[in-house]
Design a protein around this motif. Structure first.
Motif, PDB file in Angstrom:
ATOM      1  N   PRO A 182       0.638  -1.316   0.185  1.00 27.37           N
ATOM      2  CA  PRO A 182      -0.285   0.314  -0.241  1.00 27.37           C
ATOM      3  C   PRO A 182       0.859   1.508   0.103  1.00 27.37           C
ATOM      4  CG  PRO A 182      -0.948  -1.628   1.270  1.00 27.37           C
ATOM      5  CD  PRO A 182       0.602  -2.181   1.154  1.00 27.37           C
ATOM      6  N   GLY A 183       1.960   1.729   1.090  1.00 27.69           N
ATOM      7  CA  GLY A 183       2.835   2.896   0.632  1.00 27.69           C
ATOM      8  C   GLY A 183       2.622   3.319   1.487  1.00 27.69           C
ATOM      9  N   SER A 184       2.971   4.499   1.428  1.00 29.28           N
ATOM     10  CA  SER A 184       2.807   4.802   2.302  1.00 29.28           C
ATOM     11  C   SER A 184       1.941   6.438   1.526  1.00 29.28           C
ATOM     12  CB  SER A 184       4.173   5.910   2.458  1.00 29.28           C
ATOM     13  OG  SER A 184       4.881   7.118   1.615  1.00 29.28           O
ATOM     14  N   GLU A 185       1.571   7.843   2.742  1.00 32.21           N
ATOM     15  CA  GLU A 185       0.537   8.897   2.172  1.00 32.21           C
ATOM     16  C   GLU A 185       1.225   8.976   0.701  1.00 32.21           C
ATOM     17  OE1 GLU A 185      -1.970  12.043   4.383  1.00 32.21           O
ATOM     18  OE2 GLU A 185      -1.453  10.618   5.489  1.00 32.21           O
ATOM     19  N   TYR A 186       2.104   9.440   1.007  1.00 30.86           N
ATOM     20  CA  TYR A 186       3.040  10.087  -0.030  1.00 30.86           C
ATOM     21  C   TYR A 186       2.909   9.273  -1.065  1.00 30.86           C
ATOM     22  CZ  TYR A 186       6.112  12.288  -2.957  1.00 30.86           C
ATOM     23  OH  TYR A 186       7.436  12.691  -4.164  1.00 30.86           O
ATOM     24  N   GLU A 187       3.202   8.111  -1.309  1.00 28.87           N
ATOM     25  CA  GLU A 187       3.159   7.006  -2.460  1.00 28.87           C
ATOM     26  C   GLU A 187       1.973   7.360  -2.892  1.00 28.87           C
ATOM     27  OE1 GLU A 187       6.633   4.122  -1.767  1.00 28.87           O
ATOM     28  OE2 GLU A 187       5.375   4.210   0.102  1.00 28.87           O
ATOM     29  N   GLN A 188       1.344   7.060  -2.249  1.00 35.28           N
ATOM     30  CA  GLN A 188      -0.600   6.788  -2.445  1.00 35.28           C
ATOM     31  C   GLN A 188      -0.847   8.044  -3.232  1.00 35.28           C
ATOM     32  OE1 GLN A 188      -4.052   5.848  -0.080  1.00 35.28           O
ATOM     33  NE2 GLN A 188      -2.178   3.809   1.127  1.00 35.28           N
ATOM     34  N   ARG A 189      -0.606   9.318  -2.608  1.00 33.76           N
ATOM     35  CA  ARG A 189      -1.206  10.619  -3.563  1.00 33.76           C
ATOM     36  C   ARG A 189      -0.315  10.827  -4.900  1.00 33.76           C
ATOM     37  NH1 ARG A 189      -0.449  13.018   1.442  1.00 33.76           N
ATOM     38  NH2 ARG A 189       1.825  14.014   1.005  1.00 33.76           N
ATOM     39  N   SER A 190       1.245   9.983  -4.990  1.00 30.84           N
ATOM     40  CA  SER A 190       1.697  10.298  -5.983  1.00 30.84           C
ATOM     41  C   SER A 190       1.444   8.903  -7.370  1.00 30.84           C
ATOM     42  CB  SER A 190       3.235   9.533  -6.251  1.00 30.84           C
ATOM     43  OG  SER A 190       3.993   9.178  -7.350  1.00 30.84           O
ATOM     44  N   ARG A 191       0.502   7.832  -6.645  1.00 33.02           N
ATOM     45  CA  ARG A 191       0.103   6.296  -7.171  1.00 33.02           C
ATOM     46  C   ARG A 191      -1.183   7.417  -7.673  1.00 33.02           C
ATOM     47  NH1 ARG A 191       1.264   2.222  -3.764  1.00 33.02           N
ATOM     48  NH2 ARG A 191       3.882   1.095  -4.044  1.00 33.02           N
ATOM     49  N   GLU A 192      -2.224   8.018  -7.041  1.00 32.52           N
ATOM     50  CA  GLU A 192      -3.349   8.864  -7.896  1.00 32.52           C
ATOM     51  C   GLU A 192      -3.525   9.546  -8.621  1.00 32.52           C
ATOM     52  OE1 GLU A 192      -7.475  10.163  -5.801  1.00 32.52           O
ATOM     53  OE2 GLU A 192      -6.080   9.287  -4.288  1.00 32.52           O
ATOM     54  N   GLU A 193      -2.313   9.944  -8.989  1.00 32.69           N
ATOM     55  CA  GLU A 193      -2.123  11.500  -9.236  1.00 32.69           C
ATOM     56  C   GLU A 193      -1.236  11.065 -11.217  1.00 32.69           C
ATOM     57  OE1 GLU A 193       0.655  14.177  -8.977  1.00 32.69           O
ATOM     58  OE2 GLU A 193      -0.283  14.701  -6.690  1.00 32.69           O
ATOM     59  N   THR A 194      -1.227   9.588 -11.004  1.00 32.12           N
ATOM     60  CA  THR A 194      -0.768   8.620 -12.167  1.00 32.12           C
ATOM     61  C   THR A 194      -2.139   8.195 -12.643  1.00 32.12           C
ATOM     62  OG1 THR A 194       1.940   8.894 -11.465  1.00 32.12           O
ATOM     63  CG2 THR A 194       0.736   6.903 -12.902  1.00 32.12           C
ATOM     64  N   VAL A 195      -2.760   7.212 -11.893  1.00 33.75           N
ATOM     65  CA  VAL A 195      -3.538   6.787 -12.024  1.00 33.75           C
ATOM     66  C   VAL A 195      -4.552   7.353 -12.423  1.00 33.75           C
ATOM     67  CG1 VAL A 195      -5.709   5.308 -10.971  1.00 33.75           C
ATOM     68  CG2 VAL A 195      -3.227   4.197 -10.669  1.00 33.75           C
ATOM     69  N   ARG A 196      -4.893   9.128 -12.369  1.00 32.17           N
ATOM     70  CA  ARG A 196      -6.255  10.097 -12.900  1.00 32.17           C
ATOM     71  C   ARG A 196      -5.824  10.194 -13.852  1.00 32.17           C
ATOM     72  NH1 ARG A 196      -9.805  12.206  -8.760  1.00 32.17           N
ATOM     73  NH2 ARG A 196      -9.956  11.854  -7.062  1.00 32.17           N
ATOM     74  N   ALA A 197      -4.445  10.137 -14.532  1.00 33.27           N
ATOM     75  CA  ALA A 197      -4.140  10.943 -15.432  1.00 33.27           C
ATOM     76  C   ALA A 197      -4.159   9.966 -16.270  1.00 33.27           C
ATOM     77  CB  ALA A 197      -2.704  11.282 -15.041  1.00 33.27           C
ATOM     78  N   ARG A 198      -3.814   8.564 -16.646  1.00 34.43           N
ATOM     79  CA  ARG A 198      -3.905   7.572 -17.344  1.00 34.43           C
ATOM     80  C   ARG A 198      -5.052   6.727 -17.255  1.00 34.43           C
ATOM     81  NH1 ARG A 198       2.826   6.795 -17.478  1.00 34.43           N
ATOM     82  NH2 ARG A 198       3.667   8.415 -17.219  1.00 34.43           N
ATOM     83  N   PHE A 199      -5.992   6.099 -16.344  1.00 41.81           N
ATOM     84  CA  PHE A 199      -6.255   5.047 -16.160  1.00 41.81           C
ATOM     85  C   PHE A 199      -6.766   5.069 -17.586  1.00 41.81           C
ATOM     86  CE2 PHE A 199     -10.570   2.744 -15.635  1.00 41.81           C
ATOM     87  CZ  PHE A 199      -9.541   2.065 -14.298  1.00 41.81           C
ATOM     88  N   TRP A 200      -7.762   5.680 -17.841  1.00 45.66           N
ATOM     89  CA  TRP A 200      -9.027   5.431 -18.971  1.00 45.66           C
ATOM     90  C   TRP A 200      -8.245   5.531 -20.536  1.00 45.66           C
ATOM     91  CZ3 TRP A 200     -13.777   4.364 -17.624  1.00 45.66           C
ATOM     92  CH2 TRP A 200     -13.836   4.254 -16.048  1.00 45.66           C
ATOM     93  N   LYS A 201      -7.155   6.219 -20.790  1.00 55.46           N
ATOM     94  CA  LYS A 201      -6.866   5.939 -21.860  1.00 55.46           C
ATOM     95  C   LYS A 201      -6.135   4.025 -22.129  1.00 55.46           C
ATOM     96  CE  LYS A 201      -2.262   7.397 -24.619  1.00 55.46           C
ATOM     97  NZ  LYS A 201      -1.161   7.916 -25.088  1.00 55.46           N
ATOM     98  N   THR A 202      -5.592   4.127 -21.001  1.00 54.11           N
ATOM     99  CA  THR A 202      -4.846   2.197 -20.815  1.00 54.11           C
ATOM    100  C   THR A 202      -6.415   1.434 -20.179  1.00 54.11           C
ATOM    101  OG1 THR A 202      -3.150   3.381 -19.484  1.00 54.11           O
ATOM    102  CG2 THR A 202      -3.906   0.777 -19.207  1.00 54.11           C
ATOM    103  N   ALA A 203      -7.234   1.227 -19.857  1.00 51.03           N
ATOM    104  CA  ALA A 203      -8.662   0.909 -20.270  1.00 51.03           C
ATOM    105  C   ALA A 203      -9.058   0.719 -21.470  1.00 51.03           C
ATOM    106  CB  ALA A 203      -9.647   1.338 -19.198  1.00 51.03           C
ATOM    107  N   ARG A 204      -9.177   1.570 -21.928  1.00 45.00           N
ATOM    108  CA  ARG A 204      -9.196   1.327 -23.637  1.00 45.00           C
ATOM    109  C   ARG A 204      -8.390   0.409 -24.616  1.00 45.00           C
ATOM    110  NH1 ARG A 204     -10.308   6.869 -22.408  1.00 45.00           N
ATOM    111  NH2 ARG A 204     -12.368   7.861 -22.529  1.00 45.00           N
TER     112      ARG A 204
END
Length: 126
Positions: free
Chosen positions: A12-34
C-alpha cells in the motif's frame, strides 16, 4: 509472475506514495483501459476497483493496494511492456487479479454501478 513479486508491487505504501500513485492513475487510467479492453476479461471489476480506490471512504490500506495495482496497470513499461501485442497486459492481469481478490469485499454496489455506466460510455465511444 510469482507471488513474491506481486506482493511487493501491491504494498500500500505511505500517504505520499498513495498520493503520487493516485495522480498517475487519474492521469492515465482511461486511456489504458480503452487499450486494454480486449485484453483484460474482467475490465468491469478493474473499473469498479478504480472507483473504490478513489473513494475517500475506502480504508487506507485497501486504497493503497488498489492504487499500487492500478499504477502498475497504467505504466506502459513494466515486467512485460504493454505495447507487446498479445502479451503486453498479461503481467498487469496477474497483478490486478491479485489486488481485486484481496480487496473484493470493499468494492460496493455504488462502485460497480459507476463501473457499469463507465463501460457503457466506453462502448458508445465517449
Amino acid at each position: 509472475m510469482d507471488d513474491v513479486k506481486i506482493g511487493e508491487i501491491l504494498q500500500p505504501g505511505s500517504e505520499y506514495e498513495q498520493r503520487s500513485r493516485e495522480e498517475t492513475v487519474r492521469a492515465r487510467f482511461w486511456k489504458t483501459a480503452r487499450r486494454a479492453a480486449k485484453s483484460v476479461p474482467f475490465l468491469d471489476e478493474v473499473i469498479a476497483g478504480y472507483y473504490c480506490a478513489l473513494d475517500p471512504s475506502t480504508p487506507f490500506r485497501v486504497r493503497g493496494t488498489l492504487l499500487a495495482a492500478l499504477a502498475y496497470f497504467v505504466m506502459p513499461f513494466d515486467v512485460i511492456p504493454d505495447f507487446i501485442f498479445g502479451l503486453g497486459f498479461t503481467d498487469d492481469v496477474a497483478v490486478l487479479m491479485a489486488a481485486l481478490n484481496a480487496i473484493r469485499n470493499h468494492i460496493t454496489p455504488a462502485h460497480r454501478e459507476a463501473a457499469k455506466k463507465a463501460i457503457d460510455d466506453l462502448d458508445r465511444g465517449h
